[in-house]
Scaffold this motif. Sequence first.
Motif, PDB file in Angstrom:
ATOM      1  N   UNK A 115      41.377  64.951  62.530  1.00 19.05           N
ATOM      2  CA  UNK A 115      41.242  63.437  62.278  1.00 19.05           C
ATOM      3  C   UNK A 115      40.261  63.070  61.642  1.00 19.05           C
ATOM      4  N   UNK A 116      38.808  63.599  62.160  1.00 18.51           N
ATOM      5  CA  UNK A 116      37.703  62.960  61.593  1.00 18.51           C
ATOM      6  C   UNK A 116      37.327  63.766  60.360  1.00 18.51           C
ATOM      7  N   UNK A 117      37.803  64.757  60.174  1.00 20.27           N
ATOM      8  CA  UNK A 117      37.396  65.508  58.849  1.00 20.27           C
ATOM      9  C   UNK A 117      38.490  65.479  57.829  1.00 20.27           C
ATOM     10  N   UNK A 118      39.696  66.122  58.053  1.00 25.77           N
ATOM     11  CA  UNK A 118      40.661  66.195  57.196  1.00 25.77           C
ATOM     12  C   UNK A 118      41.177  65.050  56.959  1.00 25.77           C
TER      13      UNK A 118
ATOM     14  N   UNK B 240      37.361  64.829  42.507  1.00 22.36           N
ATOM     15  CA  UNK B 240      37.110  66.078  41.998  1.00 22.36           C
ATOM     16  C   UNK B 240      36.399  66.685  43.230  1.00 22.36           C
ATOM     17  N   UNK B 241      36.661  66.289  44.263  1.00 19.40           N
ATOM     18  CA  UNK B 241      35.844  66.753  45.473  1.00 19.40           C
ATOM     19  C   UNK B 241      36.834  67.279  46.637  1.00 19.40           C
ATOM     20  N   UNK B 242      36.703  68.381  47.002  1.00 22.38           N
ATOM     21  CA  UNK B 242      37.336  69.175  48.263  1.00 22.38           C
ATOM     22  C   UNK B 242      36.284  68.945  49.575  1.00 22.38           C
TER      23      UNK B 242
ATOM     24  N   UNK C 104      41.443  67.409  51.403  1.00 22.80           N
ATOM     25  CA  UNK C 104      40.888  68.196  52.650  1.00 22.80           C
ATOM     26  C   UNK C 104      41.616  69.415  52.833  1.00 22.80           C
ATOM     27  N   UNK C 105      40.513  70.387  53.496  1.00 21.15           N
ATOM     28  CA  UNK C 105      40.643  71.509  53.943  1.00 21.15           C
ATOM     29  C   UNK C 105      40.167  71.726  55.246  1.00 21.15           C
ATOM     30  N   UNK C 106      40.956  71.647  56.247  1.00 20.20           N
ATOM     31  CA  UNK C 106      41.032  71.802  57.609  1.00 20.20           C
ATOM     32  C   UNK C 106      40.755  73.227  58.076  1.00 20.20           C
TER      33      UNK C 106
END
Length: 245
Positions: A190-193, A181-183, A203-205
Amino acid sequence: MGITGLLWDIDDTLFDYSTAERLGVLQHLSDEGLLGEFDSPEQALGLWQEDMERAYARFLAGELSFLDHRRERVRLFLARVGRTLPGTRAADAWFGRYIRCYEDHWRIFPDVLPVLDALRGRYAHGLLSNSSAPHQHRKLKKLGLRRRFDSLVCSDEIGVAKPAAEAFLAGCAALRLPPGQVAYIGDKLTTDALGALGAGLFPVWIDRPATDPAVAPPGVHRIHTLADLPGLLEVMDFGAMPPIR
């Protein structure tokens, strides 16, 4: 239930870290009479960033405290010009002078407040950072952002850093939401998305320079400005979980 929470990266997502660092470093080295020791300002900045990455990796690995990683950065960088400082107090003072230059250039990106206003009340908002909690609390307060977020989770508190799935799950737990339920919005592929994707988040890059030649992998949503985020959230298929990697 779809997306009910947004988990945000801080540096170079909300806060223009790269610009503040570049301008702060060059001002500090000029003030210290060190800029002329390098072939160009670009070389000095590149070496500063190289030493930062080395020391910061040791902080993330738990080998150095946040304060000690700063001292290590001073030691590594000054060694490049054949200089040393007499002890930790001198290193702290030297780095403190850099911090004052750096903070003079603290700014949030111009698209941040409009998108936070547009999304207010529609989602729970949390923060997840590979940094020191006291440092990020102070930064967010100075930038006027802290009260806009329901939670802040930092790697030094949880003992694990992005892209590990445990870091993203800790961010979701702070929001009291399951990862499905989380974006997650962050600036590093790599680290984030990819880290968020592997942990089961959406994931939103945010690729602001729009110069990264990498192709967004399946399941990763790429935008170049946060102004595009509200529309993206409306059209994303929130009914399907992203694949776990």
